[in-house]
Scaffold this motif. Structure first.
Motif, PDB file in Angstrom:
ATOM      1  N   UNK A 169       0.888  -1.242   0.027  1.00 31.70           N
ATOM      2  CA  UNK A 169       0.007  -0.083   0.086  1.00 31.70           C
ATOM      3  C   UNK A 169       0.844   1.313   0.272  1.00 31.70           C
ATOM      4  N   UNK A 170       0.687   2.237  -0.655  1.00 30.32           N
ATOM      5  CA  UNK A 170       1.360   3.480  -0.839  1.00 30.32           C
ATOM      6  C   UNK A 170      -0.019   4.366  -0.399  1.00 30.32           C
ATOM      7  N   UNK A 171       0.207   5.223   0.641  1.00 30.61           N
ATOM      8  CA  UNK A 171      -1.088   5.883   1.157  1.00 30.61           C
ATOM      9  C   UNK A 171      -1.026   7.119   0.645  1.00 30.61           C
ATOM     10  N   UNK A 172      -2.145   7.941   1.037  1.00 26.11           N
ATOM     11  CA  UNK A 172      -2.227   9.191   0.234  1.00 26.11           C
ATOM     12  C   UNK A 172      -1.142  10.325   0.302  1.00 26.11           C
ATOM     13  N   UNK A 173      -0.930  10.909  -0.661  1.00 26.32           N
ATOM     14  CA  UNK A 173      -0.026  12.029  -0.702  1.00 26.32           C
ATOM     15  C   UNK A 173       1.420  11.850  -0.847  1.00 26.32           C
ATOM     16  N   UNK A 181       4.502  -6.253   0.164  1.00 22.14           N
ATOM     17  CA  UNK A 181       4.038  -5.915   1.313  1.00 22.14           C
ATOM     18  C   UNK A 181       4.554  -4.716   2.308  1.00 22.14           C
ATOM     19  N   UNK A 182       5.110  -4.032   1.251  1.00 22.37           N
ATOM     20  CA  UNK A 182       5.491  -2.613   2.049  1.00 22.37           C
ATOM     21  C   UNK A 182       4.166  -1.683   2.086  1.00 22.37           C
ATOM     22  N   UNK A 183       4.254  -0.974   3.276  1.00 19.44           N
ATOM     23  CA  UNK A 183       3.384   0.145   3.493  1.00 19.44           C
ATOM     24  C   UNK A 183       4.078   1.569   3.814  1.00 19.44           C
ATOM     25  N   UNK A 184       3.729   2.356   2.752  1.00 16.88           N
ATOM     26  CA  UNK A 184       4.366   3.824   2.664  1.00 16.88           C
ATOM     27  C   UNK A 184       3.512   4.699   3.372  1.00 16.88           C
ATOM     28  N   UNK A 185       3.861   5.256   4.355  1.00 16.49           N
ATOM     29  CA  UNK A 185       2.891   6.271   5.159  1.00 16.49           C
ATOM     30  C   UNK A 185       2.485   7.624   4.579  1.00 16.49           C
TER      31      UNK A 185
END
Length: 334
Positions: free
Chosen positions: A226-230, A242-246
């Motif tokens: 998931x690549x989060x907003x902005x 499975x990386x998650x970028x804040x």
């Protein structure tokens, strides 16, 4: 397919207390009664008590930790067996679909294209796609099956988006980037052979994200990357499975993130910095260029160097090192 059939097909003869039709492979916390999970590290044993998994792969020495409602499959190498079983769940990423080879658009009945969206020549559109209003898809773009794209998005030439990817509103993806490709995951036999782990998850990109040219963002083993907003990502960045970028994080050119790296919001990573796997970086943390992150980092801190140090310490260390080297070098005079 029945659990017993799967196990026999890879050469395992296990006396099962219960047999069942297997739905999927899943992590312990998310597995359901028709799913298989596995434990390769002792730190995950505590998750067994609350798991609803139908069966679990683990080593013989841990058999006493398994609750009675979970079928136990004892093996020498759970990670290897998991990789072998993953082949049963591989999903096709590109199937037969409509390809637009000229300026005329001929849409299949299950392709949903929004108002004022422009699809330029030589764009390939898969089945079951949905593209929002006011989007632009430039020449050479490949959109695979069941991809969802929101409103006001620009997809630049030769971008490839694999199946089941979800993209929000106001997303720009620059030329040559690949979204949703296989993660880099293999298990290894005693002979040194590499057994591919099939990645059955997806990529989710939230609103207002910009992705530079020639990026690769890998889909998850299971679950999501998931690549989060902005978030804003420079060119030539690799983001593993499975990386998650804040939210509102910045990744500068040639950053490399190993699988299951997670970040808080507003993280900044300088050029050519990177992480090992299963690392968390806290909110508002900054990594200087070429910083090598090998441990979890707290929020509101700055780091640099290799081995990684707090940035002030690294700068002082570098000054001392230069002075030391200068003293040791032979004089050029005479």
């Amino acid at each position: 397919m029945k659990l017993s059939t799967m196990l026999k097909s890879i050469g395992l003869n296990v006396n099962l207390k219960k047999d069942f039709e297997v739905s999927n492979l899943a992590p312990l916390q998310e597995a359901k009664q028709n799913d298989i999970s596995y434990i390769d590290q002792e730190k995950y044993l505590n998750d067994l008590s609350d798991s609803k998994a139908g069966a679990v792969l683990l080593r013989h020495k841990h058999i006493d930790r398994v609750p009675s409602h979970i079928e136990t499959i004892c093996v020498d190498d759970p990670h290897l067996i998991f990789a072998q079983l993953s082949s049963f769940f591989a999903k096709p990423q590109f199937s037969l679909a409509a390809s637009h080879n000229d300026s005329k658009i001929h849409l299949e009945s299950n392709q949903n294209i929004g108002k004022d969206t422009i699809i330029m020549p030589n764009v390939f559109l898969g089945n079951g796609i949905k593209i929002g209003d006011n989007c632009l898809l430039m020449p050479g773009v490949v959109i695979s099956d069941n991809v969802k794209i929101g409103d006001n998005c620009k997809i630049y030439p030769n971008v490839v988006i694999y199946a089941n990817t979800q993209i929000g509103n106001n997303v720009f993806i620059h030329a040559g980037s690949v979204i949703g490709s296989d993660g880099f995951g293999y298990a290894h036999t005693k002979k040194g052979e590499h057994i591919k782990i099939e990645h059955t998850g997806c990529v989710i990109i939230e609103d207002n994200v910009e992705i530079g040219a020639n990026n690769t963002i890998d889909r998850a083993v299971f679950g999501e990357t998931r690549i989060k907003k902005g978030v804003k990502i420079d060119n030539l960045v690799q983001i593993g499975h499975n990386c998650i970028i804040g939210e509102n994080s910045l990744l500068v050119s040639q950053v490399g993130l190993a699988g299951s790296t997670t970040t808080g919001c507003n993280v900044v990573m300088g050029g050519q910095s990177g992480t090992g796997g299963h690392i968390h970086i806290g909110d508002f943390t900054q990594i200087a260029g070429r910083g090598a992150v090998g441990k979890n980092l707290p929020p509101n801190t700055k780091w640099g160097g290799h081995p990684l140090m707090e940035l002030d310490e690294w700068m002082k260390f570098f000054v001392i090192l230069r002075r030391f080297v200068k003293k040791k070098l032979p004089s050029s005079e005479g």
